[in-house]
Design an enzyme around this catalytic site. Sequence first.
Site, PDB file in Angstrom:
ATOM      1  N   GLY A 186      39.628  49.968  40.605  1.00  0.00           N
ATOM      2  CA  GLY A 186      38.977  49.842  41.905  1.00  0.00           C
ATOM      3  C   GLY A 186      38.996  48.398  42.364  1.00  0.00           C
ATOM      4  N   HIS A 187      38.836  47.505  41.436  1.00  0.00           N
ATOM      5  CA  HIS A 187      38.935  46.063  41.720  1.00  0.00           C
ATOM      6  C   HIS A 187      40.125  45.542  40.921  1.00  0.00           C
ATOM      7  CE1 HIS A 187      38.198  41.892  42.336  1.00  0.00           C
ATOM      8  NE2 HIS A 187      36.929  42.015  42.703  1.00  0.00           N
ATOM      9  N   HIS A 264      38.320  44.217  50.971  1.00  0.00           N
ATOM     10  CA  HIS A 264      37.654  43.200  50.156  1.00  0.00           C
ATOM     11  C   HIS A 264      38.649  42.073  49.852  1.00  0.00           C
ATOM     12  CE1 HIS A 264      35.994  41.619  46.320  1.00  0.00           C
ATOM     13  NE2 HIS A 264      34.812  42.034  46.780  1.00  0.00           N
ATOM     14  N   GLU A 316      32.617  42.139  52.167  1.00  0.00           N
ATOM     15  CA  GLU A 316      33.120  40.944  51.490  1.00  0.00           C
ATOM     16  C   GLU A 316      34.604  40.751  51.814  1.00  0.00           C
ATOM     17  OE1 GLU A 316      30.546  40.058  47.699  1.00  0.00           O
ATOM     18  OE2 GLU A 316      31.940  41.679  47.252  1.00  0.00           O
ATOM     19  N   GLU A 332      34.487  33.897  50.702  1.00  0.00           N
ATOM     20  CA  GLU A 332      34.044  33.756  49.320  1.00  0.00           C
ATOM     21  C   GLU A 332      34.926  32.763  48.560  1.00  0.00           C
ATOM     22  OE1 GLU A 332      33.686  37.591  47.422  1.00  0.00           O
ATOM     23  OE2 GLU A 332      33.598  36.683  45.438  1.00  0.00           O
ATOM     24  N   CYS A 400      30.572  35.586  39.988  1.00  0.00           N
ATOM     25  CA  CYS A 400      32.031  35.549  39.878  1.00  0.00           C
ATOM     26  C   CYS A 400      32.619  34.215  40.314  1.00  0.00           C
ATOM     27  CB  CYS A 400      32.651  36.685  40.690  1.00  0.00           C
ATOM     28  SG  CYS A 400      32.097  36.743  42.409  1.00  0.00           S
TER      29      CYS A 400
END
Lengths: 636, 636
Positions: A186-187, A264, A316, A332, A400
Amino acid sequence: MRKFAPVDFTKVSLTGAFWRERLETVLTRTIPSQYEKLESEGLLESLALLDPPPALRIPRNAQGFTTQFFWDSDIGKWIEAAGYALRHRRDATIEAQIDDIVDKLEAAQMKDGYLNLWYQGHEIENRWTNLRDRHELYNCGHLLEGAIAYFQATGRRKMLDVMERYLDHIRTTFGTGEGQKRGYPGHQEIEIALVKLYRLTGDKKQLDLAAYFINERGREPHYFDIEAVARGDDPKNYHFYRFGNHQYSQSHKPVREQDKVVGHAVRAMYMYTAMADLAAELGDAELKRACEVLWNDVTSTRMYVTGGFGPSASNEGFTTDYDLPNDTAYAETCASVAMIFWAQRMLNLDLDGKYADIMELALFNGALSGLSRDGEHYFYENKLESDGSHRRWPWHPCPCCTMNVSRLVASIGGYFYSVGENVVAVHLYGGNRADLDMDGRKVRVEETSNYPWSGRIRIALDPEGSGAFDLKLHIPGWAEGATATINGEKIDVAANTRSGYLTISRDWRASDVVELDLPMHPHRVFANPKVRMDQDRVTLKRGPLVYCLEQVDNPIAVPDLVLPRSAGIAARERADLFDGITVLEAEGVTVAADDWNGDLYRATPPTPQPVTLTAVPYYIWANREPGPMAVWIREN
Amino acid sequence: MRKFAPVDFTKVSLTGAFWRERLETVLTRTIPSQYEKLESEGLLESLALLDPPPALRIPRNAQGFTTQFFWDSDIGKWIEAAGYALRHRRDATIEAQIDDIVDKLEAAQMKDGYLNLWYQGHEIENRWTNLRDRHELYNCGHLLEGAIAYFQATGRRKMLDVMERYLDHIRTTFGTGEGQKRGYPGHQEIEIALVKLYRLTGDKKQLDLAAYFINERGREPHYFDIEAVARGDDPKNYHFYRFGNHQYSQSHKPVREQDKVVGHAVRAMYMYTAMADLAAELGDAELKRACEVLWNDVTSTRMYVTGGFGPSASNEGFTTDYDLPNDTAYAETCASVAMIFWAQRMLNLDLDGKYADIMELALFNGALSGLSRDGEHYFYENKLESDGSHRRWPWHPCPCCTMNVSRLVASIGGYFYSVGENVVAVHLYGGNRADLDMDGRKVRVEETSNYPWSGRIRIALDPEGSGAFDLKLHIPGWAEGATATINGEKIDVAANTRSGYLTISRDWRASDVVELDLPMHPHRVFANPKVRMDQDRVTLKRGPLVYCLEQVDNPIAVPDLVLPRSAGIAARERADLFDGITVLEAEGVTVAADDWNGDLYRATPPTPQPVTLTAVPYYIWANREPGPMAVWIREN
């Protein structure tokens, strides 16, 4: 297809003040203090798999989500950063800390190889049921990168062994074979780690697993929907369904068909990095082409002038073309760091200055702004405008960014050079001494400069043996009128520069010296008029640095400062600020409210008054007293 | 203390095209269609007191609040507007509709006089337990204003009798006497109605009740807190506690001590209107002084250039000084209408042009924008900038604005004139024929003009009898260089103008004609630099009208249009638009994105290109195809 390889950071010794200071801060303050945070914030406690598990430190949100799901990744990323630190100089304390973590990871690992502290500590029965939201593969990727870095630093391979066993389990679980789940992260992240492992060990199956994850991504029927139904969940209940559904994780279509940067931002940048890696390793022209299309898309429609990415907090990530709000910018830190990774991978494919330009931009601005001067405070969001309320924090429920910036800086020398067949390429500048290996031929390069404060760069080459090769020097897009000499003789820069690199071909001798002058005139930068937020505004750059107005340097409220088009901009060295920086000064104006007699509206325009504007590099803002800041300055 | 009295609207016959059209639209379309909405939306059904009550049409929100609590007020306000309509011309259908409502109100009224359809229909046991949130006294006020208007139109006093009985009950319930509750309205309004009733009947106890409500307001211990505790509620649970607690309802301190306009904008404006009324009727200098302080505060720090008030949706009200965002402006129609009421009351106290200026501004802009051209669509929020998504609606869950604008327009002639001792004052212009009564002496005034499109005004006077009196003509603040003649002879306007009124004193004869020329040069208006949202922006006015750029008239996206400081502005009559309006045209610029070669940022400024800007009066926007709009135009 891979034409160039970056030079390992251990071969590049930073001698210039700028990077020396940042590196020392990260080695001596950031990395040790991050360990303390891992301890005090409960991340290390999770290694103990306590039964019952301790109360959550990060309460679940309305969607049942807690960032504790991916604490493994934070531990892995810290080990990676610490591993890089150890390659600068060994440290028994740090090694003992890591060894202790590794022992606990080994002890925790299940018989079948599975290793995930959240699931093992809380709900093992649910493992591998929610790749979409739960970061298991992402966690594995970061732990793997940590294992590689620690092995490279110490030769100790226990953690690498643990991770390879975990990968065997993953390889058994996921794939196109019978009985396998056709899942993927998913990431995205593990793909990058797997290519690193392949490069370390030459073990092709690690590369194949990375390629599987990338190739499977976004196919129909959609794995995340199948998985949701299997959980008894309606795929439409997905929190990010409203954000174009699987666009959030760039799995809305197969990656080769993607031509628009969406979702994202960090997920996106990690995926593009892996795609470029795979294109290089597999000679996959289609993947390379997709990377190029996506690169052009993001840099021409969805990038902040600071090299920040992803304007919106709600996903994000990315929104629509030219939607780049300044005061609500998310941008970010991780996304800028990941952009640097991607740019480096693109430079392995083609030596095009557009990649080095963005790598430099994101590095000196959007990424570096994420770390405070003291090395122990961070920005998660790198806003381009603030009313003074946006402050650095000592830690974050989702930490993170903290370790992304420390692992970047700890290995920063690795982004300076590439070598190819009879080519030495220089992408970034800053005093350093590098020992390059060009197909077995040693070349020592010594750069003397005060970059980024000065563009006067002296490069001395000392090659082993004889025979011509090309020195390719990045001429940044901002460096108009760059000049160069070789042993005092002028080089025609314009005639010898292609795609942003000046090529000097010769049979290099030990006494050869190239002098490069990248003129650092302070200059204005304007945004494409389609970026409505920046209309009637201008920002300032000098060399690679984007500047901003910070309240502490200015006598009038930042939002009330105006920089007329006609005003000259002067660079001034300020030895009194941060061990010496160059600020920009200009004769600006402000409009006075004191001749309004209390009127709210009137037919006479406001009266302009002169005021000196002082701008500081964006990366260093918010290290003094709090106050408003603006990258984009009113021009009217 | 009351020096001037407004002239009843029935004495002012509108002959000019502008107001004739608006009035006819309201009489023939708005008021009848509003009755249909009262019926179809369930408001009239509430008169039946069904048991059990029908399901809520407007579901309760998270705070348990539904706008059905104040449906009585909407019914009352419609009767008031319809009553005004009947004074223009009787209408058997409307009268039958009102008579039916009145019969039901009479039937519903409780033996003790109480009358509130929500409480009687849903929770009678809770009556008078929550003045803070539940609008009982506000509802009573609007029903009373309806009763007065209907009585004045028809001579039928059944509704007035009902309301007077209800007031007797209220007078028994509330007050400073033993056993009485020291309550007052959470939403001010009844005070205005009570002064109207006193002026109609001369019954002093109605004035006393209004004065009690105003004087009791904001005293400690705070009634709303006492009441909350009595309900078993914590006063801190109040939804608006975070908005300065009782600032929301302007009961944070006694009204005479208030010097800052705060809280819910309509509540505020209604209260100031009542304060000015009471100051006039009671000769209360302290109340007058408070009104003056509050007037200066709001007009110098918290007013939109359109005469809109209250920027924030979260409290439907005021925030901080100079906080006047355009795209999120709330600026409720009701607040602008209420400002007109307040200004009219201030003109009863002092003939100061600053009151007439704001009355005119709010009328022609912030209030009139609330009603569509067709008379059946409305704005609740009058934003000053829109991306095209802000549209008029045919009805609203909180329909307060709809009837506020219809009752205003139906009685608009009543704001044109005042009479005082040997004074006839003219505040607003627009062709009309008025029959004034100046202390028993009849004066006929006939104004011929095409106001607001032209500032050339001809006023013919025809007084009864002889003897000098003053004609005082408002010279609007925008009318620089106004000239005037009497019977063709020039008057020195500057020398004879004080506080915004030109005084012409003479023994008037039937053939006397004053010609006034208020030059309507289109001109720029700038905001005080403290209004950050309007920095580098300019708006356009001509006469009393504020202009805006509406997409439908312009070839380039509205946000991309720029009006250089040096550009001339031309007025042009456009017979093809809305039966004829005057638009403003200017040579503006836009910046092209087509020479950017896909670049997102560059060192060269954008290339300006000429483009003709067309601006239309703000009040008439959003009557054609949807699109972006901006009052404040970029100036750079």
